[in-house]
Design a protein around this motif. Structure first.
Motif, short mmCIF file in Angstrom:
data_model
loop_
_atom_site.label_atom_id
_atom_site.label_comp_id
_atom_site.label_asym_id
_atom_site.label_seq_id
_atom_site.Cartn_x
_atom_site.Cartn_y
_atom_site.Cartn_z
N PHE A 1 58.11 65.64 6.09
CA PHE A 1 56.81 64.98 6.22
C PHE A 1 56.57 64.63 7.48
O PHE A 1 56.33 64.98 8.96
N ILE A 2 58.15 63.63 8.27
CA ILE A 2 58.16 63.49 9.63
C ILE A 2 57.78 64.49 10.67
O ILE A 2 58.06 64.46 11.82
N LEU A 3 58.56 65.18 10.10
CA LEU A 3 58.83 66.55 11.21
C LEU A 3 57.48 67.54 11.49
O LEU A 3 56.54 67.27 12.48
N VAL A 4 56.83 66.98 10.37
CA VAL A 4 55.65 68.37 10.66
C VAL A 4 54.05 67.27 10.91
O VAL A 4 53.49 67.28 12.00
N LYS A 5 54.74 65.94 10.43
CA LYS A 5 52.98 64.69 10.26
C LYS A 5 53.02 63.94 10.89
O LYS A 5 52.42 62.82 11.13
N THR A 6 54.75 63.92 11.76
CA THR A 6 53.87 62.82 13.14
C THR A 6 54.50 63.09 14.54
O THR A 6 54.69 64.43 14.94
N ARG A 7 54.06 61.61 15.54
CA ARG A 7 54.64 62.15 16.22
C ARG A 7 55.79 62.86 16.51
O ARG A 7 56.26 63.60 17.35
N TYR A 8 56.76 62.26 15.91
CA TYR A 8 58.19 62.12 16.48
C TYR A 8 58.95 63.08 15.82
O TYR A 8 59.21 64.42 17.27
N GLY A 9 58.31 63.85 15.53
CA GLY A 9 58.30 65.11 14.47
C GLY A 9 58.26 65.89 16.24
O GLY A 9 58.34 67.92 16.16
N ARG A 10 56.41 66.27 16.05
CA ARG A 10 56.06 66.97 16.77
C ARG A 10 56.61 67.02 18.69
O ARG A 10 56.95 68.45 18.79
N GLN A 11 57.21 66.00 18.91
CA GLN A 11 58.19 65.87 20.35
C GLN A 11 59.39 66.98 20.24
O GLN A 11 59.86 67.36 20.59
N LEU A 12 59.74 66.30 18.61
CA LEU A 12 60.87 67.70 18.30
C LEU A 12 60.68 68.70 18.31
O LEU A 12 61.06 69.69 19.46
N CYS A 13 59.56 69.34 18.22
CA CYS A 13 59.63 71.09 18.31
C CYS A 13 59.08 71.39 19.60
O CYS A 13 59.84 72.40 20.16
N TYR A 14 58.73 70.46 20.38
CA TYR A 14 58.10 70.20 21.76
C TYR A 14 59.64 70.80 22.76
O TYR A 14 59.72 71.42 23.15
N ILE A 15 60.50 69.79 22.39
CA ILE A 15 61.64 69.84 22.76
C ILE A 15 62.28 71.23 22.78
O ILE A 15 63.67 71.94 23.96
N GLY A 16 61.97 71.29 21.41
CA GLY A 16 63.38 72.47 21.02
C GLY A 16 62.78 73.60 21.60
O GLY A 16 63.30 74.98 21.97
N SER A 17 61.37 73.81 21.97
CA SER A 17 60.85 74.98 22.55
C SER A 17 60.87 75.03 23.91
O SER A 17 61.23 76.25 24.51
N ASN A 18 60.53 74.49 24.78
CA ASN A 18 60.49 74.74 26.10
C ASN A 18 60.95 72.49 26.58
O ASN A 18 60.31 71.91 26.57
N ILE A 19 62.41 73.01 26.79
CA ILE A 19 62.43 71.21 26.89
C ILE A 19 62.24 71.23 28.28
O ILE A 19 61.64 69.77 28.63
#
Lengths: 319, 492, 328
Positions: free
Chosen positions: C180-198
């Protein structure tokens, strides 16, 4: 032309890169003066005998690191080799066992090599997988029991010594010389440096970079097998848990010696220092009565420290 | 022997949507030093890449020494005597000089004879007039020394033709002299040099002939003695401005950005300027003049060593990009693929990343809100995409760039730094972009636009700062804003 | 809704190939041994894999962020030791649990700080957490010299955490929360962004360093929770309890389909991966294949899954029209 030898930057980087080896050196000197039993002929011979067994694999790990890769499965190949060697000694005799074990090491290394060079799986993930699988294989084949052998030839080889120096240091010395020669005088060796130094430039210059990335793993497999067989000659047994954190040990020894994880520089001659320092360190710890788990702790700490310093030295270079 | 060592005849090269070279004929006489000049985007690099075998021309022929040749790749070109020395050297920094010169060429021998390698390397360097320790590690050499190694390497390939791309961009005056000495020596040995540079003073010093490229066409070829500096500049930039830049009529407001004596290492020196509300400030200059470094410092991606940054009258210290963002600054980076976008992500997700708070309801990301935001910008900026959920990598460059802009618009940045905003975008999209820029300043935002495309800087800026070697060389306003003036300041 | 073209079907199969293979294995086993598919058996499997599942969920965050955390196994051991020692020392349940969790977070923070200090990517994170694994494992052995510590556990919060359905509930709830956190929160979104292109993340105003440290902290926290569930079930602590956990966690993540190169993934997939591997282990057991054989299979599975992932990526890249950006 400007001479760039002794500027501030250079000294700083030098200090960082060699920090750990200098600390260890200090420690060694302290030991020499404080513990009598440390600096005896017996003990020194002991150290040399023991570190030579692992030193062979450390040399191969150095080659891999020069090519900007590393291999976690070395410890498993080591364990597997002890098992295979003992089984084959019992079944076919020592000569056949030797060749079979060597071949199996090469084959396992080749498998790693294909995964990394052709399929392009990052080395740490690929070798993590093979490490698990090969260790499992060793357990399966032995049913988790140690296997003994009473092969007389093997025993004789294991007991052979000149003034206390067993066959292991001789093999180690031989391997060192071969690697030094290989890295300096053959184009395969130089290509490994080039590939590790800058993959793209090397590739554009017509160097077969894939082959370089492949062959280093084969070398590791073979050397891990040799280390395993040397170990067997003293222990006269093969068992799956052997080898412990051999890979960690080899990486640490390489980096302590001064070869950078970035690749493209360093050499086997430097790893000798790393191997000796590590061996001396842990010998000293044992003499000081430090127990097993504390020693493991220190091993992990040494690895982390060494990696951090290496990374920091590299960061400084990139202005 | 043929008078011309190289003849490129009727070379045409197109990329999707762009004609990079149009019937270019380029001939170089044996033993001469031939300058190739033109703005960024004129086609110099493309032409040289064709010469190097990296690109294949769509039409045209290449003749070497009177023989027609086909250059299929770098090794092929090298073996035929063509060597190019790029600005980012093709060297392995962890290896020695000698080894770099003979990189990957031990195939004939079984074992390496280091004595031979070293002696030969030494000989090559000495033929250029230098005595050098060939065991030194290349990574520790200065730029001038690395260049030397590259030239020696070219010689070892029996190069007939050496192309130097902006060779003096990181050299000191003394080192430049050294390089010129080498070029003269090469000339003595009948080795031809193609010299690509923006520094016209050097062209006049060392070159025999100059070819001027503009928009993929050869404008003129003249012996250096028969042409003047101003004429070269005129021919490099003179063009009818095809594009009508959208007009605007904006009142400037208070000072939103006040920079005082900004310094950063060797990259920025004593930068001072001001930006008013509603202004578009253009920053021109050659590659390497420090423009991107300035942008990074203004955004907080890099910290300044000294100096003042005042945003909306308040002094700020920018230690991270977050700081920059918190101060209403946004930055469109030079390389959108590397630092501007996350290509596997959707359009919507790329846009909303700078201001996720706006698309949350009750602390949770709202897909609905995100979609709305994305749709709003897709419409406003005319982004061509089938849906808001389209992965960004499927979009064309121009549309990707619009998404980056949308991202910063969404962050409510009042101060936008645009670094090469229309690079790699077709004409139609460019115009749309310019209209958007006008809209933004009309709304009260301020823009700093860094660009290597002179027409765009001239057409869109209210004022232009020209940078050179990390400093602001000059400021141009009103009628002073001409291509020639900009070039004069930008070039040494 | 995307059209169900043959291309999307092909993509779907490729994305989930490993999954499908293991599923087939399970189906085959079910035919051979029907008792395998009983509700009891399945619940049992779930319960047994709950602890490793919790650990895998934590590690998933790291993997998506383009990092690795190989120290999770040792953290489990350490946390367990700390909790049991605290309880034996008379500390109230909730505090003991707190200490265990704190230990996990602390190790995570250290990991994160070390990696951030050297601006490390996945390779550096890998080897540093590998070293940390050895260090923490050794620390876990100190208090008891390698022996089991029996816990003087009284009925209470701690006790109940390991009983009956609780481990399963904890596992699945944590997974749900994390997803839920991963998909629905800012924190999770930023995580995906960082992992994709730091780099892009950094240039978009995201504070990369603190975020990355937090991912390690979470991984440590999850390991701590897993330790508590484990210790509660056996009411003792085994100082080498977590041995091999990192391998199992990686296997679960990789089989679940999360890419090792980061940027995308889902905790939900990890849960499925763990369950599938758990069922597979059980199936293999029934078929008479022992634990060590399974280890071989696990290693090969990891290799196969990662190979598929890389192969997939290459095909996807080729399928996208290449846009040549040129500089004239």
């Amino acid at each position: 032309m400007k001479k760039h030898t002794l500027d501030k930057d250079y000294i700083g980087t030098f200090l960082i890169r060699n920090a750990v080896s200098m600390m260890l050196l200090v420690f060694v000197v302290a030991m020499i003066f404080t513990k009598r039993s440390f600096f005896t002929a017996d003990n020194i011979v002991n150290i040399i005998n023991e570190c030579s067994v692992y030193g062979v694999t450390a040399c191969a790990m150095t080659v891999a690191i020069i090519c900007a890769e590393f291999d976690l499965s070395a410890s498993s190949v080591f364990a597997w080799s002890t098992v295979l060697f003992v089984i084959c000694c019992n079944a076919f005799g020592i000569v056949a066992a030797f060749f079979i074990t060597l071949a199996s090491g090469a084959v396992m290394g080749a498998f790693n090599g294909i995964l990394v060079a052709k399929v392009r799986i990052p080395a740490f993930v690929a070798t993590l997988g093979t490490m698990t699988a090969i260790k499992g294989l060793a357990y399966v084949v032995t049913d988790a029991q140690p296997i003994n052998t009473s092969n007389e030839t093997l025993y004789a080889i294991g007991q052979f010594n000149i003034l206390g120096i067993t066959i292991a240091p001789i093999v180690f010395a031989l391997v060192i010389l071969i690697f030094i020669w290989f890295l300096k005088y053959t184009r395969f060796g130089r290509n490994i440096y080039a590939t590790g130094g800058n993959y793209e430039v090397a590739r554009l210059s017509g160097i077969n970079v894939e082959f370089s990335k492949f062959i280093i793993f084969v070398l590791l497999g073979v050397c891990a097998a040799i280390s395993g067989m040397l170990y067997c000659s003293r222990i006269m047994a093969g068992w799956a848990p052997y080898g412990g954190d051999l890979s960690l040990y080899c990486v640490a020894a390489t980096v302590i010696g001064g070869t950078s994880l970035l690749g493209g520089s360093g050499g086997v001659h430097r790893t000798i220092i790393g191997v000796l320092l590590m061996a001396v360190l842990f010998n000293a710890l044992t003499l000081l009565g430090v127990d097993g788990s504390m020693q493991k702790f220190i091993r992990g700490l040494v690895l982390i420290t060494v990696i951090m310093f290496d990374a920091m030295a590299n960061l400084r270079k990139r202005v | 022997m043929n008078e011309f060592v190289l003849e490129m005849k009727g070379i045409t090269k197109t990329f999707p949507g762009v004609v990079a070279l149009d019937q270019v004929s380029f001939s170089v006489k044996r033993g001469e030093v031939h300058a190739l000049v033109g703005e960024n985007g004129a086609g110099k690099s493309t032409l040289m890449k064709i010469l190097n075998g990296v690109y294949q021309a769509n039409h045209g022929e290449i003749w070497l020494d009177g023989q027609k040749v086909h250059l299929s790749n770098i090794k092929d070109a090298q073996s035929k005597g063509i060597s190019i020395i790029f600005q980012e050297f093709n060297l392995i920094n962890t290896l020695s000089v000698a080894e770099n010169i003979f990189l990957g060429r031990y195939n004939d021998e079984k074992l390496i004879n280091w004595k031979e390698v070293r002696t030969e390397a030494k000989r090559l360097l000495e033929s250029l007039g230098f005595s050098f320790d060939v065991n030194r590690i290349v990574g520790k050499l200065s730029t001038a020394e690395k260049q030397l190694v590259e030239i020696a390497k070219a010689l070892s390939f029996q190069a007939k033709l050496i192309v130097m791309d902006e060779p003096t961009s990181s050299l000191t005056k003394t080192e430049e002299e050294m390089l010129f000495g080498i070029i003269r020596k090469l000339k003595e040995n009948n080795i031809t040099t193609i010299y690509i540079s923006h520094k016209l003073e050097e062209v006049f010093r060392i070159c025999d002939t100059v070819t001027i490229l503009r928009d993929g066409k050869v404008i003129d070829v003249k012996p250096v003695k028969e042409i003047m500096r101003n004429e070269i500049i005129e021919k490099m930039v003179g063009r009818t401005i095809d594009m009508d830049y959208p007009k605007r009529n904006v009142q400037f407001g208070e000072i939103v950005l006040d920079i005082k004596q900004l310094n950063r290492g060797r990259l920025l020196h004593d930068i001072s300027f001001q930006l008013r509300k509603g202004e578009i400030l253009g920053i021109a200059g050659l590659v390497g003049s420090g423009r991107t470094e300035l942008a990074e410092t203004l955004f907080g991606a890099e910290k300044a060593d000294s100096g003042e940054i005042n945003v909306f009258g308040k002094r700020v210290v920018l230690r991270s990009t977050r700081d920059g963002q918190m101060n209403s600054i946004g930055m469109l980076t030079e390389d959108r693929k590397e630092t501007g976008l996350v290509l596997p992500f959707t359009v919507a997700r790329n846009i909303t990343i700078t201001n996720l708070k706006e698309v949350t309801s009750n602390l949770l990301l709202s897909g609905r809100k995100e979609k709305k935001v994305a749709e709003k910008y897709i419409e406003a900026l005319n982004i061509k995409t089938p849906s808001t959920n389209q992965p960004l990598m499927n979009l064309s460059g121009g549309n990707q760039q619009k998404v980056v802009l949308a991202k910063w618009l969404f962050s409510n940045a009042d101060l936008l730094i645009l670094d090469e905003p229309t690079r790699g975008i077709d004409v139609g999209a460019k115009y749309e972009f310019y209209c958007m820029m006008n809209d933004l300043v009309a709304q009260g935002k301020s823009i700093i636009m860094i660009s290597s495309e002179l027409p765009e800087v001239l057409g869109m800026s209210d004022r232009i700062l020209v940078m050179h070697n990390g400093m602001i060389k000059g400021e141009l306003m009103g009628l002073q804003m001409t291509a020639e003036n900009v070039m004069q300041l930008a070039i040494d | 809704m995307r059209k169900l073209t043959s291309k999307t079907i092909r993509n779907a199969i490729r994305d989930n190939a490993i999954f499908i293979v293991v599923l087939l294995l399970i189906i085959i086993t079910a035919f051979i041994e029907p008792s395998f598919i009983t509700w009891d058996n399945l619940l049992n499997i779930l319960r047994q894999n709950a602890t490793i599942g919790i650990v895998a969920c934590g590690m998933t965050y790291c993997i998506i962020a383009g990092l690795f955390d190989l120290s999770v196994g040792s953290i489990v051991s350490l946390s367990g030791v700390i909790v049991i020692l605290s309880i034996n020392a008379g500390v109230p349940d909730y505090l003991a649990v707190g200490y265990g969790l704190l230990a996990g977070i602390a190790v995570g923070v250290i990991n994160g700080t070390l990696v951030s200090l050297i601006n490390g990517r996945s390779g550096e994170a890998f080897i540093i957490t590998y070293g940390m694994q050895v260090v923490v494992a050794a620390i876990a052995l100190f208090p008891s010299n390698g022996l089991f510590i029996a816990g003087r556990v009284k009925p209470g919060i701690f006790m109940s955490m390991g009983q009956g359905m609780t481990p399963i509930i904890i596992f699945l709830s944590l997974a749900a929360i994390m997803q839920f956190i991963l998909v629905k929160t800012r924190y999770g979104r930023q995580l995906c962004y960082i992992g994709s292109n730091i780099s892009a993340a950094n240039m978009s105003g995201i504070r990369v360093k603190p975020n990355r440290i937090s991912y390690f902290a979470i991984s440590g926290l999850m390991s701590g929770i897993a330790a508590i569930v484990l210790c509660s079930r056996v009411t003792s602590s085994n100082p080498t309890a977590g041995l091999g956990y990192e391998m199992d966690a990686i296997a679960g993540i990789v089989v679940g389909g999360t890419s090792m190169s980061g940027g995308s993934g889902s905790v939900f997939r990890t849960v499925l991966g763990i369950i599938i591997i758990g069922i597979m282990s059980n199936a293999l057991n029934i078929l008479g294949i022992t634990a060590y054989h399974q280890q071989v299979v696990k290693g090969l599975l990891i290799i196969a899954a990662v190979s598929m992932d890389i192969w997939n990526k290459r095909i996807k890249v080729r399928e996208i029209a290449n846009e040549k950006a040129y500089i004239g």
